[in-house]
Motif scaffolding. Structure first.
Motif, PDB file in Angstrom:
ATOM      1  N   THR A 167       0.835  -1.207   0.000  1.00 10.19           N
ATOM      2  CA  THR A 167       0.000   0.000   0.000  1.00 10.19           C
ATOM      3  C   THR A 167       0.872   1.260   0.000  1.00 10.19           C
ATOM      4  O   THR A 167       0.423   2.328  -0.393  1.00 10.19           O
ATOM      5  N   LYS A 168       2.119   1.098   0.449  1.00 13.98           N
ATOM      6  CA  LYS A 168       3.062   2.211   0.456  1.00 13.98           C
ATOM      7  C   LYS A 168       4.171   2.035  -0.583  1.00 13.98           C
ATOM      8  O   LYS A 168       5.122   2.821  -0.621  1.00 13.98           O
ATOM      9  N   ASN A 169       4.074   0.976  -1.377  1.00 11.02           N
ATOM     10  CA  ASN A 169       5.100   0.685  -2.391  1.00 11.02           C
ATOM     11  C   ASN A 169       6.500   0.679  -1.781  1.00 11.02           C
ATOM     12  O   ASN A 169       7.441   1.247  -2.344  1.00 11.02           O
ATOM     13  N   THR A 170       6.627   0.034  -0.654  1.00 12.11           N
ATOM     14  CA  THR A 170       7.890   0.072   0.077  1.00 12.11           C
ATOM     15  C   THR A 170       8.255  -1.306   0.633  1.00 12.11           C
ATOM     16  O   THR A 170       7.383  -2.027   1.113  1.00 12.11           O
ATOM     17  N   VAL A 171       9.533  -1.616   0.548  1.00  9.84           N
ATOM     18  CA  VAL A 171      10.097  -2.804   1.191  1.00  9.84           C
ATOM     19  C   VAL A 171      11.079  -2.324   2.248  1.00  9.84           C
ATOM     20  O   VAL A 171      11.807  -1.351   2.039  1.00  9.84           O
ATOM     21  N   TYR A 172      11.098  -3.027   3.367  1.00  8.47           N
ATOM     22  CA  TYR A 172      11.948  -2.651   4.490  1.00  8.47           C
ATOM     23  C   TYR A 172      12.973  -3.740   4.774  1.00  8.47           C
ATOM     24  O   TYR A 172      12.704  -4.940   4.604  1.00  8.47           O
ATOM     25  N   LEU A 173      14.134  -3.318   5.236  1.00  7.50           N
ATOM     26  CA  LEU A 173      15.135  -4.247   5.750  1.00  7.50           C
ATOM     27  C   LEU A 173      15.458  -3.805   7.169  1.00  7.50           C
ATOM     28  O   LEU A 173      16.099  -2.765   7.382  1.00  7.50           O
ATOM     29  N   GLN A 174      14.969  -4.566   8.133  1.00  8.69           N
ATOM     30  CA  GLN A 174      15.255  -4.290   9.536  1.00  8.69           C
ATOM     31  C   GLN A 174      16.548  -4.988   9.912  1.00  8.69           C
ATOM     32  O   GLN A 174      16.657  -6.210   9.788  1.00  8.69           O
ATOM     33  N   MET A 175      17.515  -4.217  10.366  1.00  7.56           N
ATOM     34  CA  MET A 175      18.827  -4.757  10.690  1.00  7.56           C
ATOM     35  C   MET A 175      19.098  -4.543  12.173  1.00  7.56           C
ATOM     36  O   MET A 175      19.142  -3.394  12.635  1.00  7.56           O
ATOM     37  N   ASN A 176      19.252  -5.635  12.890  1.00  7.27           N
ATOM     38  CA  ASN A 176      19.503  -5.590  14.323  1.00  7.27           C
ATOM     39  C   ASN A 176      20.869  -6.174  14.650  1.00  7.27           C
ATOM     40  O   ASN A 176      21.440  -6.926  13.852  1.00  7.27           O
ATOM     41  N   ASN A 177      21.372  -5.846  15.833  1.00 11.62           N
ATOM     42  CA  ASN A 177      22.657  -6.367  16.288  1.00 11.62           C
ATOM     43  C   ASN A 177      23.724  -6.210  15.192  1.00 11.62           C
ATOM     44  O   ASN A 177      24.420  -7.176  14.846  1.00 11.62           O
ATOM     45  N   LEU A 178      23.830  -5.016  14.686  1.00 10.24           N
ATOM     46  CA  LEU A 178      24.750  -4.772  13.576  1.00 10.24           C
ATOM     47  C   LEU A 178      26.202  -4.956  13.996  1.00 10.24           C
ATOM     48  O   LEU A 178      26.579  -4.670  15.147  1.00 10.24           O
ATOM     49  N   LYS A 179      26.993  -5.429  13.042  1.00  6.39           N
ATOM     50  CA  LYS A 179      28.404  -5.704  13.259  1.00  6.39           C
ATOM     51  C   LYS A 179      29.236  -4.883  12.273  1.00  6.39           C
ATOM     52  O   LYS A 179      28.732  -4.511  11.204  1.00  6.39           O
ATOM     53  N   PRO A 180      30.484  -4.622  12.590  1.00  2.00           N
ATOM     54  CA  PRO A 180      31.325  -3.870  11.650  1.00  2.00           C
ATOM     55  C   PRO A 180      31.365  -4.492  10.260  1.00  2.00           C
ATOM     56  O   PRO A 180      31.441  -3.757   9.255  1.00  2.00           O
ATOM     57  N   GLU A 181      31.274  -5.792  10.185  1.00  2.00           N
ATOM     58  CA  GLU A 181      31.310  -6.450   8.867  1.00  2.00           C
ATOM     59  C   GLU A 181      30.047  -6.242   8.048  1.00  2.00           C
ATOM     60  O   GLU A 181      29.975  -6.630   6.883  1.00  2.00           O
ATOM     61  N   ASP A 182      29.024  -5.625   8.642  1.00  2.00           N
ATOM     62  CA  ASP A 182      27.812  -5.258   7.893  1.00  2.00           C
ATOM     63  C   ASP A 182      27.994  -3.934   7.154  1.00  2.00           C
ATOM     64  O   ASP A 182      27.119  -3.539   6.373  1.00  2.00           O
ATOM     65  N   THR A 183      29.113  -3.269   7.385  1.00  2.00           N
ATOM     66  CA  THR A 183      29.375  -2.003   6.701  1.00  2.00           C
ATOM     67  C   THR A 183      29.448  -2.223   5.192  1.00  2.00           C
ATOM     68  O   THR A 183      30.211  -3.057   4.712  1.00  2.00           O
ATOM     69  N   ALA A 184      28.626  -1.489   4.459  1.00  2.00           N
ATOM     70  CA  ALA A 184      28.541  -1.646   3.009  1.00  2.00           C
ATOM     71  C   ALA A 184      27.556  -0.635   2.444  1.00  2.00           C
ATOM     72  O   ALA A 184      26.840   0.029   3.200  1.00  2.00           O
ATOM     73  N   ILE A 185      27.524  -0.554   1.141  1.00  2.00           N
ATOM     74  CA  ILE A 185      26.426   0.138   0.464  1.00  2.00           C
ATOM     75  C   ILE A 185      25.343  -0.905   0.221  1.00  2.00           C
ATOM     76  O   ILE A 185      25.625  -1.980  -0.318  1.00  2.00           O
ATOM     77  N   TYR A 186      24.137  -0.572   0.639  1.00  2.00           N
ATOM     78  CA  TYR A 186      23.009  -1.486   0.494  1.00  2.00           C
ATOM     79  C   TYR A 186      22.138  -1.021  -0.678  1.00  2.00           C
ATOM     80  O   TYR A 186      21.741   0.144  -0.738  1.00  2.00           O
ATOM     81  N   TYR A 187      21.851  -1.958  -1.560  1.00  2.00           N
ATOM     82  CA  TYR A 187      21.045  -1.685  -2.740  1.00  2.00           C
ATOM     83  C   TYR A 187      19.786  -2.542  -2.722  1.00  2.00           C
ATOM     84  O   TYR A 187      19.835  -3.716  -2.343  1.00  2.00           O
ATOM     85  N   CYS A 188      18.678  -1.989  -3.172  1.00  2.00           N
ATOM     86  CA  CYS A 188      17.528  -2.839  -3.428  1.00  2.00           C
ATOM     87  C   CYS A 188      17.389  -3.034  -4.933  1.00  2.00           C
ATOM     88  O   CYS A 188      17.840  -2.200  -5.727  1.00  2.00           O
ATOM     89  N   ALA A 189      16.813  -4.168  -5.279  1.00  2.00           N
ATOM     90  CA  ALA A 189      16.631  -4.539  -6.672  1.00  2.00           C
ATOM     91  C   ALA A 189      15.233  -5.097  -6.849  1.00  2.00           C
ATOM     92  O   ALA A 189      14.690  -5.725  -5.935  1.00  2.00           O
ATOM     93  N   ALA A 190      14.664  -4.886  -8.017  1.00  2.00           N
ATOM     94  CA  ALA A 190      13.323  -5.357  -8.330  1.00  2.00           C
ATOM     95  C   ALA A 190      13.355  -6.177  -9.595  1.00  2.00           C
ATOM     96  O   ALA A 190      14.090  -5.854 -10.542  1.00  2.00           O
ATOM     97  N   ASP A 191      12.555  -7.227  -9.611  1.00  2.00           N
ATOM     98  CA  ASP A 191      12.392  -8.017 -10.819  1.00  2.00           C
ATOM     99  C   ASP A 191      11.082  -8.782 -10.708  1.00  2.00           C
ATOM    100  O   ASP A 191      10.701  -9.181  -9.611  1.00  2.00           O
ATOM    101  N   PRO A 192      10.397  -9.012 -11.829  1.00  2.00           N
ATOM    102  CA  PRO A 192       9.172  -9.816 -11.759  1.00  2.00           C
ATOM    103  C   PRO A 192       9.452 -11.251 -11.290  1.00  2.00           C
ATOM    104  O   PRO A 192       8.545 -11.914 -10.774  1.00  2.00           O
TER     105      PRO A 192
END
Length: 125
Positions: free
Chosen positions: A75-100
Motif C-alpha cells: 500500500t506504500k510501495n515500500t520494502v523494508y530491511l530491519q537490521m539488528n545487532n549490527l556488526k562492523p562487517e555489515d558495513t557496506a552500500i546497500y542496494y535494493c533490486a526489483a524483478d518480476p
C-alpha cells in the motif's frame, strides 16, 4: 519498469539497529519481487534478503539470518530491511533490486527490473 529509491542508511555503533526502506514508483510495485544486496569496499556484491510479491515468501542469507528481517507494504510501495545487532562487517552500500522473477532478483534483475542507487551503512564504534 519500477524506479527504486533506498533510504535509512547511516552510522551506527556495533549492536545497534537500522531500518532501510526501498520505495518504488513508476510501476506496479506488487508485481515485483524485491531483494536487498550489499557491497563492501573492495568486495563483490553480496545477496542479503528477498521478498516475494505479496510478502508471503522470503529468504534471508545465512550471513545475516537471525539479525535481519525483510518485509513489504504494497500500500506504500515500500520494502523494508530491519537490521539488528549490527556488526562492523555489515558495513557496506546497500542496494535494493526489483524483478518480476523471485529467483532472478536474488542474483541480479533482468532488463525488466531495476536497481536503486544505494544507501551507505557504516557500523563503527
Amino acid at each position: 519498469q519500477v524506479h527504486l529509491v533506498e533510504s535509512g542508511g547511516g552510522l551506527v555503533r556495533p549492536g545497534g539497529s537500522l531500518r532501510l526502506s526501498c520505495a518504488g514508483s513508476g510501476g506496479t510495485f506488487s508485481n515485483y519481487a524485491i531483494a536487498w544486496h550489499r557491497q563492501a569496499a573492495g568486495k563483490e556484491r553480496e545477496f542479503v534478503a528477498v521478498i516475494g510479491w505479496g510478502g508471503g515468501r522470503m529468504y534471508i542469507a545465512d550471513s545475516v539470518k537471525g539479525r535481519f528481517n525483510i518485509s513489504r507494504d504494497n500500500t506504500k510501495n515500500t520494502v523494508y530491511l530491519q537490521m539488528n545487532n549490527l556488526k562492523p562487517e555489515d558495513t557496506a552500500i546497500y542496494y535494493c533490486a526489483a524483478d518480476p522473477s523471485y529467483s532472478r532478483v536474488i542474483s541480479a534483475p533482468s532488463s525488466q527490473g531495476s536497481w536503486g542507487q544505494g544507501t551507505q551503512v557504516t557500523v563503527s564504534a
